[in-house]
Design a protein around this motif. Structure first.
Motif, PDB file in Angstrom:
ATOM      1  N   GLU A 152      36.171  38.439  37.428  1.00 39.81           N
ATOM      2  CA  GLU A 152      37.552  38.144  38.078  1.00 39.81           C
ATOM      3  C   GLU A 152      37.023  37.515  39.300  1.00 39.81           C
ATOM      4  OE1 GLU A 152      41.506  39.390  40.169  1.00 39.81           O
ATOM      5  OE2 GLU A 152      40.868  40.630  38.437  1.00 39.81           O
ATOM      6  N   PHE A 153      37.502  36.389  39.855  1.00 37.71           N
ATOM      7  CA  PHE A 153      37.073  35.666  41.030  1.00 37.71           C
ATOM      8  C   PHE A 153      37.855  36.212  42.151  1.00 37.71           C
ATOM      9  CE2 PHE A 153      37.629  32.013  44.091  1.00 37.71           C
ATOM     10  CZ  PHE A 153      36.137  32.031  44.624  1.00 37.71           C
ATOM     11  N   GLN A 154      37.095  36.717  43.222  1.00 37.83           N
ATOM     12  CA  GLN A 154      37.756  37.266  44.209  1.00 37.83           C
ATOM     13  C   GLN A 154      37.854  36.497  45.688  1.00 37.83           C
ATOM     14  OE1 GLN A 154      39.097  40.605  44.057  1.00 37.83           O
ATOM     15  NE2 GLN A 154      38.818  39.973  41.928  1.00 37.83           N
ATOM     16  N   GLY A 155      37.087  35.410  45.465  1.00 34.12           N
ATOM     17  CA  GLY A 155      37.214  34.416  46.652  1.00 34.12           C
ATOM     18  C   GLY A 155      35.809  33.815  47.404  1.00 34.12           C
ATOM     19  N   TRP A 156      35.897  33.042  48.275  1.00 28.71           N
ATOM     20  CA  TRP A 156      34.434  32.733  48.846  1.00 28.71           C
ATOM     21  C   TRP A 156      34.347  33.450  50.025  1.00 28.71           C
ATOM     22  CZ3 TRP A 156      31.918  29.853  45.731  1.00 28.71           C
ATOM     23  CH2 TRP A 156      32.668  28.988  44.681  1.00 28.71           C
ATOM     24  N   TYR A 157      33.053  33.822  50.458  1.00 21.29           N
ATOM     25  CA  TYR A 157      32.772  34.546  51.475  1.00 21.29           C
ATOM     26  C   TYR A 157      31.576  33.725  52.354  1.00 21.29           C
ATOM     27  CZ  TYR A 157      35.650  38.292  49.949  1.00 21.29           C
ATOM     28  OH  TYR A 157      36.862  38.838  49.502  1.00 21.29           O
ATOM     29  N   LYS A 158      31.539  34.538  53.463  1.00 26.89           N
ATOM     30  CA  LYS A 158      30.491  33.698  54.383  1.00 26.89           C
ATOM     31  C   LYS A 158      29.295  34.300  54.415  1.00 26.89           C
ATOM     32  CE  LYS A 158      34.264  33.052  57.952  1.00 26.89           C
ATOM     33  NZ  LYS A 158      34.557  33.631  59.377  1.00 26.89           N
ATOM     34  N   GLU A 159      28.966  35.460  53.653  1.00 27.64           N
ATOM     35  CA  GLU A 159      27.591  36.096  53.467  1.00 27.64           C
ATOM     36  C   GLU A 159      27.451  36.863  52.175  1.00 27.64           C
ATOM     37  OE1 GLU A 159      30.566  38.354  54.465  1.00 27.64           O
ATOM     38  OE2 GLU A 159      29.769  37.607  56.337  1.00 27.64           O
ATOM     39  N   SER A 160      26.120  36.782  51.715  1.00 23.57           N
ATOM     40  CA  SER A 160      25.926  37.333  50.482  1.00 23.57           C
ATOM     41  C   SER A 160      26.341  38.631  50.015  1.00 23.57           C
ATOM     42  CB  SER A 160      24.447  37.159  50.045  1.00 23.57           C
ATOM     43  OG  SER A 160      23.530  38.020  50.958  1.00 23.57           O
ATOM     44  N   GLU A 161      26.903  39.329  50.967  1.00 19.58           N
ATOM     45  CA  GLU A 161      27.248  40.830  50.930  1.00 19.58           C
ATOM     46  C   GLU A 161      28.722  40.647  50.863  1.00 19.58           C
ATOM     47  OE1 GLU A 161      23.797  40.777  53.376  1.00 19.58           O
ATOM     48  OE2 GLU A 161      25.686  39.973  53.812  1.00 19.58           O
ATOM     49  N   GLU A 171      24.980  22.876  61.650  1.00 16.58           N
ATOM     50  CA  GLU A 171      24.450  23.967  60.934  1.00 16.58           C
ATOM     51  C   GLU A 171      24.769  23.836  59.692  1.00 16.58           C
ATOM     52  OE1 GLU A 171      26.189  27.401  62.665  1.00 16.58           O
ATOM     53  OE2 GLU A 171      25.813  26.825  64.750  1.00 16.58           O
ATOM     54  N   ASP A 172      23.823  24.463  58.484  1.00 14.36           N
ATOM     55  CA  ASP A 172      24.157  24.660  57.031  1.00 14.36           C
ATOM     56  C   ASP A 172      25.231  25.434  56.960  1.00 14.36           C
ATOM     57  OD1 ASP A 172      22.041  22.602  56.531  1.00 14.36           O
ATOM     58  OD2 ASP A 172      20.763  24.451  56.089  1.00 14.36           O
ATOM     59  N   LEU A 173      26.038  25.187  55.832  1.00 12.81           N
ATOM     60  CA  LEU A 173      27.275  26.054  55.476  1.00 12.81           C
ATOM     61  C   LEU A 173      26.812  26.625  54.071  1.00 12.81           C
ATOM     62  CD1 LEU A 173      30.011  27.662  55.810  1.00 12.81           C
ATOM     63  CD2 LEU A 173      30.809  25.649  55.095  1.00 12.81           C
ATOM     64  N   ILE A 174      26.780  27.887  53.681  1.00 15.96           N
ATOM     65  CA  ILE A 174      26.663  28.295  52.304  1.00 15.96           C
ATOM     66  C   ILE A 174      27.845  29.191  52.184  1.00 15.96           C
ATOM     67  CG2 ILE A 174      25.245  29.733  50.634  1.00 15.96           C
ATOM     68  CD1 ILE A 174      22.861  28.758  52.164  1.00 15.96           C
ATOM     69  N   LEU A 175      28.642  29.291  51.077  1.00  8.59           N
ATOM     70  CA  LEU A 175      29.650  30.025  50.754  1.00  8.59           C
ATOM     71  C   LEU A 175      29.242  30.886  49.586  1.00  8.59           C
ATOM     72  CD1 LEU A 175      32.632  27.958  51.354  1.00  8.59           C
ATOM     73  CD2 LEU A 175      31.700  29.714  52.890  1.00  8.59           C
ATOM     74  N   TYR A 176      29.655  32.114  49.474  1.00  7.09           N
ATOM     75  CA  TYR A 176      29.261  33.088  48.406  1.00  7.09           C
ATOM     76  C   TYR A 176      30.368  33.466  47.402  1.00  7.09           C
ATOM     77  CZ  TYR A 176      24.894  33.290  51.328  1.00  7.09           C
ATOM     78  OH  TYR A 176      23.743  32.744  51.746  1.00  7.09           O
ATOM     79  N   ALA A 177      30.254  33.324  46.251  1.00  5.38           N
ATOM     80  CA  ALA A 177      31.510  33.685  45.242  1.00  5.38           C
ATOM     81  C   ALA A 177      31.352  35.429  45.218  1.00  5.38           C
ATOM     82  CB  ALA A 177      31.310  32.947  43.900  1.00  5.38           C
ATOM     83  N   LYS A 178      32.685  35.862  45.238  1.00  6.98           N
ATOM     84  CA  LYS A 178      32.659  37.281  45.063  1.00  6.98           C
ATOM     85  C   LYS A 178      33.261  37.589  43.657  1.00  6.98           C
ATOM     86  CE  LYS A 178      34.216  41.805  47.024  1.00  6.98           C
ATOM     87  NZ  LYS A 178      35.023  42.353  48.031  1.00  6.98           N
ATOM     88  N   TRP A 179      32.706  38.377  42.720  1.00  3.50           N
ATOM     89  CA  TRP A 179      33.189  38.615  41.490  1.00  3.50           C
ATOM     90  C   TRP A 179      33.465  39.969  41.470  1.00  3.50           C
ATOM     91  CZ3 TRP A 179      34.218  34.359  38.838  1.00  3.50           C
ATOM     92  CH2 TRP A 179      33.449  33.132  39.031  1.00  3.50           C
ATOM     93  N   GLN A 180      34.346  40.467  40.420  1.00  5.57           N
ATOM     94  CA  GLN A 180      34.482  41.860  40.216  1.00  5.57           C
ATOM     95  C   GLN A 180      34.796  42.020  38.615  1.00  5.57           C
ATOM     96  OE1 GLN A 180      38.276  43.294  41.964  1.00  5.57           O
ATOM     97  NE2 GLN A 180      37.622  45.606  41.695  1.00  5.57           N
TER      98      GLN A 180
END
Length: 70
Positions: free
Chosen positions: A36-45, A61-70
């Motif tokens: 289940e996708f939980q959202g986009w986050y600013k850091e890998s944690e 600056e570079d922008l990398i968003l991280y997908a959170k999964w549960q």
């Protein structure tokens, strides 16, 4: 966008050019069977969720968003 939690690559989304600070358009919700996708986050944690309505992207600056999964 790279999903580092499951080490798979999802379609990339990017801003080609911007000469000023701007908001980022929210990409489509990704789907991975069994998660289940939980959202986009600013850091890998996945601590600070990216707020597409209020957070501003600085093109210097570079922008990398991280997908959170549960």
């Amino acid at each position: 966008i790279i999903d580092y939690l499951k080490e798979i690559e999802i379609d990339d989304y990017w801003i080609d050019y911007s000469d000023s600070r701007t908001r980022v358009f929210e990409p489509p919700v990704p789907y991975v069977e069994g998660y289940e996708f939980q959202g986009w986050y600013k850091e890998s944690e996945c601590i600070n969720k990216w707020d597409f309505q209020n957070d501003i992207f600085d093109p210097a600056e570079d922008l990398i968003l991280y997908a959170k999964w549960q």
